[in-house]
Design a protein around this motif. Structure first.
Motif, short mmCIF file in Angstrom:
data_model
loop_
_atom_site.label_atom_id
_atom_site.label_comp_id
_atom_site.label_asym_id
_atom_site.label_seq_id
_atom_site.Cartn_x
_atom_site.Cartn_y
_atom_site.Cartn_z
N GLU A 266 -43.81 -12.74 -22.09
CA GLU A 266 -43.19 -14.00 -21.70
C GLU A 266 -41.93 -13.74 -20.86
O GLU A 266 -41.67 -14.45 -19.90
CB GLU A 266 -42.86 -14.84 -22.94
N ILE A 267 -41.19 -12.72 -21.26
CA ILE A 267 -40.01 -12.37 -20.47
C ILE A 267 -40.45 -11.90 -19.09
O ILE A 267 -39.89 -12.31 -18.07
CB ILE A 267 -39.20 -11.25 -21.18
N LYS A 269 -43.17 -12.61 -17.50
CA LYS A 269 -43.70 -13.72 -16.69
C LYS A 269 -42.56 -14.48 -16.00
O LYS A 269 -42.66 -14.83 -14.83
CB LYS A 269 -44.47 -14.70 -17.59
N ALA A 270 -41.50 -14.71 -16.76
CA ALA A 270 -40.36 -15.43 -16.17
C ALA A 270 -39.73 -14.61 -15.05
O ALA A 270 -39.30 -15.14 -14.03
CB ALA A 270 -39.32 -15.74 -17.24
N ALA A 273 -41.60 -14.70 -11.79
CA ALA A 273 -41.36 -15.93 -11.02
C ALA A 273 -40.19 -15.78 -10.05
O ALA A 273 -40.07 -16.54 -9.10
CB ALA A 273 -41.09 -17.09 -11.98
N ARG B 47 -37.17 -22.15 -20.34
CA ARG B 47 -36.74 -21.54 -19.07
C ARG B 47 -35.63 -22.38 -18.41
O ARG B 47 -34.79 -21.84 -17.71
CB ARG B 47 -37.93 -21.40 -18.13
N SER B 125 -36.32 -16.77 -24.00
CA SER B 125 -37.15 -16.11 -22.99
C SER B 125 -38.50 -15.69 -23.54
O SER B 125 -39.43 -15.45 -22.77
CB SER B 125 -36.43 -14.88 -22.45
N LYS B 236 -35.72 -20.34 -9.59
CA LYS B 236 -36.94 -19.52 -9.46
C LYS B 236 -37.65 -19.34 -10.79
O LYS B 236 -38.86 -19.18 -10.84
CB LYS B 236 -36.58 -18.16 -8.89
N LEU B 239 -40.44 -21.72 -11.29
CA LEU B 239 -41.42 -21.82 -10.20
C LEU B 239 -42.80 -22.32 -10.61
O LEU B 239 -43.33 -23.26 -10.00
CB LEU B 239 -41.54 -20.47 -9.48
#
Lengths: 1080, 443
Positions: A266-267, A269-270, A273, B47, B125, B236, B239
């Motif tokens: 998950e980290i 994936k962020a 981005a 996020r 996160s 970002k 996104l």
């Protein structure tokens, strides 16, 4: 400088206790006196300065001490006797165990406060270097065993010291540290420090990035601990460089497994981005391969927005390998895949198309609908009729408004706004000085160098009698006394009409005061002398007041008459394109005794309004320097106020200024070109790409292309279309296609329908579709983006019988005249003095990214001594004093900084720059003898400096001044070639556009080729060198045939051509073998 | 008395906020919960909060990471709103989580602020789109709960400068109108192309071309100048969720720009100052409103009528308080100056958010107004020619207004340094304010 009034009492105690006779090593044993002595000493030392920087001699500035004792010892004394931590930090000098112990002697609380105070703003050489007292800082932290300070400055020092302790690396530790904490002292709080460093975003681009893997390797941290910290650090980092470093550690040092990646997906994936290539390339394909099918798109979608085509391709390939994906979910990425199919990168587009097909996500095939024609090829607007310049009413309000309307304040530039302000000030002050001062009362000290503010405050303005006196100072030293200004423009292009000049002069005659010399000269430069036929009515006997208050030896009318008869014409100006300076060789005698209003030798840029009747030379202010602060936008605006269409150089550079500039200037640049177009000042076809950025160098073409596209959209297609093709023509003549050419060609392709429409409607001539550059590029072999885009564009154009451009005539022989112009007999031949110098490498330990690598050399006559170039970006002492600033390394001796020179028979080292007087400061008297080692330094720098513009200019000047000749260059190149840090590809850059340097620099081509031929594998740089030889083949062949080069100079080409294979380098060598007569 | 508890204090260095604890539409409550339930968009929430944390911890001019992470969290009944400023104060960010993205609970009313520490940021996160995210927002701060672990943040000190910045950002944004928007594909491409936060200041002119957002380095017709696009880089992280983008700016020389991205059940809005090196505080844009007659009293009257409204109806307030619209606007500006109301550019309306209020501090934070009154009291301003001469210290300044250009607030110019340096873009100087007080344009 503020001296403590009790300083002398403190110094007396210092001396009473014997500190003035002791050395630093005695400090811990020295007495600190009685309580009373300590009280007196603290009172005198707790505040105040102990000296100040000032002028030591005529040309020397330095520290002037206010105390007659050693300030370092005084500082240590002050710490020991009890000054507070803030003062202690300020006066402490040195970075050694003595200072550390002095601080510790004051107790834990003091030491802790000292530590915190020191790390508020410690000085350091560069971002990651150990700070000046970093050894003491970290030593204190170790001694205190306290929690790590959550302060970046502290953590930087900790990282530098720790890296040194772990690996011995001294890269970021400047100067020889006599004492630094060792790993045993650092180990107890190691993990805590790493945690705090990660939490506080300590940059990993410095020593910290190396500390982490080194700590794992040494077993200080476990892999698990580090993995967790690196993931956290990666997530918290904001700088791409830091993220890249963490990725590198995770993938290389820790070899993160797929399972570990999944645990942190998950980290990741962020982070994907964020779109950075290192993260996407390292993790996205692996995650795509290992996550569940329904999770793949969560990774893929952001990854497909990667900025680089390479990254996108690796994501697409990873997707291609997943054959188990449910096409029902693939719609998530459909839009992005469709976009990728339309991007220029062919391979990625193909894979994207395949994926769309596999998932039945073919974007709906809309019938190809051509964009509507907008009529972007428009008739050139008629030339405008120049309006008169109106100053307007003179009042406090209008004068105050004039200050507010200045386009720039910090320095005076010659523009309409400045002229208006001066004219109103003079007019208003005639009526009421009070009102004028009131209106200018808010002007800051920065406005026009404080002249307005000083005058408003009632101060007397004195114009200096320097060579180029300030016009503003002259005006404000006489404001209130003069009736008007002669130089106030009559028209918006800044022209002063003769009638206005005569009328104004009569006003001076009425009040019987003299005209100001700057004002008169400015008026003359702005005068259109061609329109004057009768000067009989000029009033006589009006004196011309010079800057020093004296009068010129002739009256104003005489000066004007003489000038009209013999004006300063543009023919007298020579534009130096390298420095954009103008030298005026012959000032007309009419200006004898008068000074120019500015120095043309210091990159003058507000010439547009100084010389309204000049052509090219008046537009040197139109100079694009990226997003740096400049006034170029203002001059772009000024250019749109001319009376006549702009000359080729001005049009070209006005177009060039549409690339990204400083945001403050961008609106001016945009306004300038729009106005110039609307006023008929930009004639299509006039621009000449040879003037692009005043050098003709094809750089920043991508942003140029985008700007041209935007101008085309604004209806200036007829202006930009021929320029774009000229760029392609120029690119075809270059040794290799420049970066950004594909964008230029894409822009042309996008504009083709509008061009065709223009031809069809008759607004554009049929020549518009000739575009020889585009057609020649399209006919080239290969599949580069530029060539393919050219083919696509040409396919849209009707065929025309136009001759394809040929590549530069390298196969032709050069004419005698052409050759002699570039290579006069004897050029490049300078006596080579053997100074016994030998290049022996580069000091990589002390290399910094912002300057050339420090080259190391020795002298045969100085055995056991090595010299390392210091301050690699500073060439002044080499060029002007013929001595180099170096660090001398001699076995068994302490390293010393000083200057090395050649005294005519041997190399001599001196610790002082002014070796004649054995003191610092510039060398007095004549320079030392020139010697080859100095040339070797510059030649080394040319290939290792990150942005060697200065180094190239220095070398170029040394060649042009016949200081450096080919034999010296040959020695230098042969000594540098064995070191891989010195790349001939970078060194030969300046030869590409400066063939006139070849008579001296040809060994930069011959020697590397010879060297390359001897290597087991051809170095990569050989292609670039061969390109330059190909570019100047005719010239070099002729020089060789004439015996200016040895016949065997090109044997390297022969050897490379004889190699097996068909690489580009070998092909080029074979082509050259056929071209060079000496190789047959 | 509606409002904050007495525990909330304003000190020199920090504003310690209590919850607007007791106040909900149902009355005062000591232990309110703004929201207690689940979110259907866990990763959007997670996020977005991390993005806010990144913004608060970033100094965008002369980039350096900082450690300030104190978003303000408000509940408006129909949405949760988290707001923050960057460490350099040049970026304002507002995350709105609408009821559509929440499930299993009711959104309450109130305000608090939370520190998203590195530990809770790490937790956020790790939240997956599939994780069950239980949000519990109450007077203790924000509680993010997953199945496996939990962390709780306590309200923390908020930089004092945020209060002035909240006031100024709300005033500045009132001039902003929606200039254009782009759908998901164009929005994502634009966000993906943004430079990193640490990039040197890069500004751009944005315009909409078809479905995409065109970025230009030149001022082209119809474009919006966006100063320092690197200041949008935190977006970002969002996104994959971005569904569209909107760009707002003012006509003429805009004092910054606003960009918002639409997210599933949420929205993130980012406003930036006109220069990357400038912060939102100190704009001086509220000064004229603050100098209106009876503004302090009117503000108190209006404040009594507010109830954490997501959209304040100024006309309704005017009717209820029997005040004319200019007086209501001035009162709202006064409340904005103390952070008690904010401006929503999407709704073109104020919203209510409670912060501890100190009327005197509003005045203290605007010393130009105090200075202007002092000049007037000392008879330091007098008419001269077509303007006024104002004597300040040893200097004389000339305040003038050319022609018939409406009010002094709109057209007055001064010869003082503040005015000449900034051409009036930072609000009227004290000399102009003194002239306005003299003419009775303000009181």
């Amino acid at each position: 400088m503020k001296v403590n009034p009790k300083l002398n009492d403190a110094l007396a105690v210092f001396k009473e206790l014997g500190w003035d006779q002791a050395t630093r090593s005695d400090v811990l044993q020295l007495p600190i006196g009685t309580a009373e002595q300590q009280r007196v000493a603290v009172a005198g030392l707790k505040s105040g300065d102990w000296g100040d920087f000032g002028q030591l001699s005529e040309n020397t500035f330095g520290w002037i001490s206010a105390v007659d004792v050693d300030e370092q010892m005084l500082g240590l004394f002050a710490i020991r006797i009890g000054v507070d931590p803030t003062r202690a930090v300020r006066i402490a000098r040195g970075d050694d165990n003595v200072l550390l112990q002095c601080v510790l002697l004051r107790g834990e609380d003091f030491a802790q406060k000292y530590l915190q105070q020191y790390y508020r703003s410690p000085g350091r050489m560069h971002e990651h270097a150990l700070s000046v007292q970093g050894g003491v800082g970290i030593g204190l932290a170790c001694a205190l065993g306290a929690e790590p300070l959550a302060a970046i400055e502290y953590l930087k020092d900790w990282a530098a010291v720790t890296l040194h302790a772990l690996t011995g690396e001294k890269h970021d530790i400047y100067r020889e540290q006599r004492w630094l904490p060792q790993i045993e002292e650092l180990a107890p709080t190691f993990l805590d420090h790493v945690r705090v460093a990660v939490d506080n975003n300590l940059p990993t681009t410095g020593p910290f990035g190396k500390v982490i893997p080194a700590a794992v390797e040494k077993g200080i941290l476990t892999r698990g601990e580090v993995l967790k910290l690196c993931i956290t650090g990666l997530e918290l980092s904001v700088r791409p460089g830091d993220r890249k470093a963490y990725v590198e550690i995770l993938t290389s040092a820790l070899r993160i497994t797929d399972d570990e990646l999944l645990d942190n997906r998950e980290i990741i994936k962020a982070l994907i981005a964020i779109g950075e290539a290192p993260i996407i390339e390292a993790f996205a394909p692996r995650l795509i391969a290992s996550v569940a099918a329904d999770e793949v798109y969560e990774v893929a979608l952001p990854a497909l927005f990667a900025k680089t085509a390479k990254s996108r391709l690796c994501v697409l390939k990873a997707l291609e390998l997943r054959t188990d994906l449910d096409s029902a979910d693939a719609f998530i990425v459909a839009d992005r895949l469709t976009e990728i199919t339309e991007l220029p990168h062919k391979q990625a587009a193909n894979v994207a198309r395949k994926l769309l097909e596999r998932w039945n996500l073919q974007a709906e095939q809309m019938p190809e609908e051509s964009a509507p024609i907008r009529g972007l090829w428009q008739k050139t607007p008629d030339l405008w009729e120049l309006p008169r310049f109106e100053v307007g009413e003179a009042s406090s309000a209008t004068l105050a408004q004039a200050v507010n309307e200045l386009r720039t304040r910090d320095q005076y530039i010659y523009d309409l706004q400045g002229d208006r302000l001066l004219a109103i000030a003079v007019e208003l002050a005639k009526k009421s000085v009070y009102q004028a001062r009131l209106a200018l009362s808010g002007a800051s000290q920065e406005t026009w160098s404080g002249v307005l503010s000083q005058w408003a405050n009632g101060q007397t303005i004195t114009a200096r009698a320097s060579e180029y006196p300030s016009h503003v100072k002259m005006v404000f030293s006489h404001v209130g006394k003069i009736p008007c200004l002669l130089s106030t423009p009559s028209y918006l292009d800044s022209t002063v009409s003769y009638d206005d000049l005569r009328h104004r002069l009569m006003q001076y005659a009425e009040v019987k005061v003299g005209v100001l010399q700057t004002d008169l000269v400015l008026a003359l430069l702005r005068l259109d002398t061609s329109q004057v036929d009768d000067t009989s009515e000029l009033p006589p006997e009006i004196p011309v007041v010079l800057a020093d208050g004296n009068h010129l030896d002739r009256d104003a009318a005489q000066v004007i008459r003489d000038y009209i008869a013999d004006p300063l014409l543009e023919d007298a100006a020579d534009v130096n394109k390298s420095w954009l300076t103008i030298s005026v060789s012959n000032l007309p005698p009419s200006l004898d005794g008068l000074k120019f209003p500015l120095n043309l030798q210091y990159r003058p840029d507000s010439l547009t309004r100084l010389f309204p009747h000049w052509g090219t030379a008046a537009f040197t202010g139109l100079y694009w320097c990226g997003q740096e602060v400049s006034y170029a936008g203002l001059y772009a605006d000024d250019a749109s106020y001319r009376a006549h269409p702009l000359p080729p150089a001005a049009v070209m550079n006005l177009l060039a200024l549409q690339r990204p500039v400083h945001p403050k200037m961008a609106p001016w640049c945009a306004q300038g070109i729009q106005q110039a177009w609307e006023r008929g000042l930009l004639v299509p076809g006039v621009a000449d790409v040879a003037y692009l950025d005043w050098s003709g160098e094809l750089t920043h073409l991508a942003s140029f292309a985008q700007a041209m596209r935007e101008l085309a959209d604004q209806g200036m297609l007829s202006l930009v279309w021929p320029v774009l093709d000229q760029i392609v023509v120029a690119a075809l003549a270059a040794p290799r296609l420049p970066a950004g050419l594909a964008e230029v060609v894409h822009t042309m392709a996008e504009c083709v329908p509008e061009v065709l429409a223009g031809v069809e409607t008759g607004v554009a001539s049929k020549e518009a579709i000739c575009v020889p550059g585009l057609r020649t590029l399209a006919s080239r072999k290969g599949s580069s983006q530029a060539v393919e885009a050219a083919r696509a564009a040409v396919a849209l154009l009707p065929e025309v019988s136009t001759e394809s451009l040929e590549r530069p005539a390298k196969h032709k022989r050069i004419s005698d005249a052409e050759f002699s112009e570039v290579w006069p007999q004897g050029a490049g031949v300078v006596e080579h003095v053997e100074d016994g110098s030998r290049v022996c490498g580069f000091d990589m330990d002390n290399a910094v990214s912002t300057a050339a690598l420090p080259v190391m050399f020795s002298f045969v006559g100085l055995p056991g001594e090595t010299f390392v170039r210091e301050h690699t970006s500073w060439n002044w002492s080499i060029v002007s004093e013929h001595q180099a600033l170096v660090r001398r390394i001699a076995s068994g001796e302490r390293e010393t900084e000083g200057y090395v020179r050649w005294d005519g028979s041997q190399a001599v080292f001196s610790e002082h720059r002014n070796w004649r007087e054995d003191i610092g400061g510039p060398l007095e008297g004549e320079a030392s003898s020139w010697a080859p080692f100095l040339a070797k330094i510059i030649i080394a720098d040319v290939a290792t400096a990150p942005d060697p513009i200065g180094e190239r200019n220095t070398l170029s000047n040394l060649v042009k001044e016949s200081v450096v000749g080919c034999e010296t260059v040959r020695h230098a190149v042969n000594e540098l070639l064995p070191f891989e840090q010195w790349s001939p590809a970078r060194a030969v850059y300046l030869l590409e556009s400066a063939p006139e340097l070849l008579p001296a620099l040809w060994p930069m081509l011959t020697e590397p080729l010879h060297f390359a031929a001897q290597q087991p594998k051809l170095p990569r740089w050989v292609n670039r060198v061969l390109d330059i030889v190909l570019l100047h083949a005719a010239l070099l062949n002729e020089a060789t045939a004439r015996g200016y080069l040895p016949q065997d100079a090109w044997n390297g080409i022969l050897d490379i051509a004889a190699m097996k294979g068909s690489s580009a380098a070998i092909k080029k060598a074979r082509e050259l073998r056929d071209l060079f007569d000496s190789l047959h | 008395m509606r409002g904050f508890s007495t525990a909330t204090t304003l000190n020199d260095q920090s504003l310690t906020l209590a919850l607007a604890s007791g106040l909900t539409p149902d009355g005062t409550a000591d232990d309110l919960s703004f929201f207690h339930g689940f979110t259907t968009q866990p990763q959007v929430v997670a996020r977005s909060l991390v993005a806010l944390a990144e913004i608060t911890a970033t100094r965008y001019y002369n980039f350096s990471p900082e450690a300030e992470r104190d978003p303000i969290l408000s509940a408006h009944g129909d949405r949760l709103r988290a707001e923050c400023f960057s460490a350099c104060n040049g970026v304002y960010a507002c995350f709105e989580l609408f009821a559509g993205a929440l499930d299993g609970g009711q959104i309450g009313y109130g305000t608090t602020n939370v520190d998203i520490s590195s530990q809770s940021r790490a937790l956020l996160s790790q939240i997956s789109q599939r994780s069950l995210l239980h949000l519990n927002v109450g007077h203790d701060g924000l509680r993010a709960t997953t199945k496996t672990s939990a962390t709780c943040e306590r309200p923390v000190a908020m930089p004092n400068r945020w209060v002035a910045a909240l006031g100024n950002v709300s005033q500045i944004m009132q001039a902003f109108i929606l200039r254009f928007q782009a759908p998901a594909s164009g929005a994502r491409s634009f966000i993906a192309s943004l430079p990193p936060a640490s990039a040197t200041t890069r500004s751009a002119w944005l315009s909409a071309v078809g479905q995409s957002l065109k970025v230009s380095q030149r001022a082209i017709p119809g474009s919006v100048f966006f100063p320092g696009v690197h200041r949008l880089s935190a977006l970002k992280r969002l996104l994959p969720f971005i569904q569209g983008v909107r760009v707002f700016s003012a006509d003429g020389e805009a004092p910054g720009a606003v960009l918002s991205v639409d997210l599933p059940g949420a929205r993130m809005t980012v406003a930036v100052t006109e220069e990357a090196w400038r912060g939102f505080s100190g704009e001086g844009s509220l000064l004229v409103s603050l100098a209106q007659e009876n503004v302090r009293e009117n503000a108190e009257t209006i404040a009594e009528l507010l109830a954490f409204d997501p959209r304040i109806d100024a006309e309704y307030l005017g009717d209820e308080a029997s005040l004319a619209q200019p007086a209501v606007e001035a009162a709202l500006a006064f409340l904005a100056a103390s952070g008690r109301v904010g401006w929503d550019p999407h709704a073109s309306a104020y919203f209510h958010r409670e912060l501890p209020h100190d009327a005197e501090n509003v005045i203290r934070a605007n010393p130009r107004l105090t200075g202007a009154r002092r000049l007037l009291d000392g008879q330091k301003a007098h008419p001269y020619e077509q303007g006024w001469v104002v004597v300040s210290g040893k200097k004389r300044y000339f305040v003038h207004s050319e022609g018939d250009n409406g009010t002094l607030a709109e057209s007055a110019e001064c010869t003082c340094r503040l005015y000449t340096d900034h051409a009036g873009t930072r609000g009227p100087c004290k000399h102009i304010l003194a002239a306005m007080l003299m003419t009775g344009e303000v009181r």
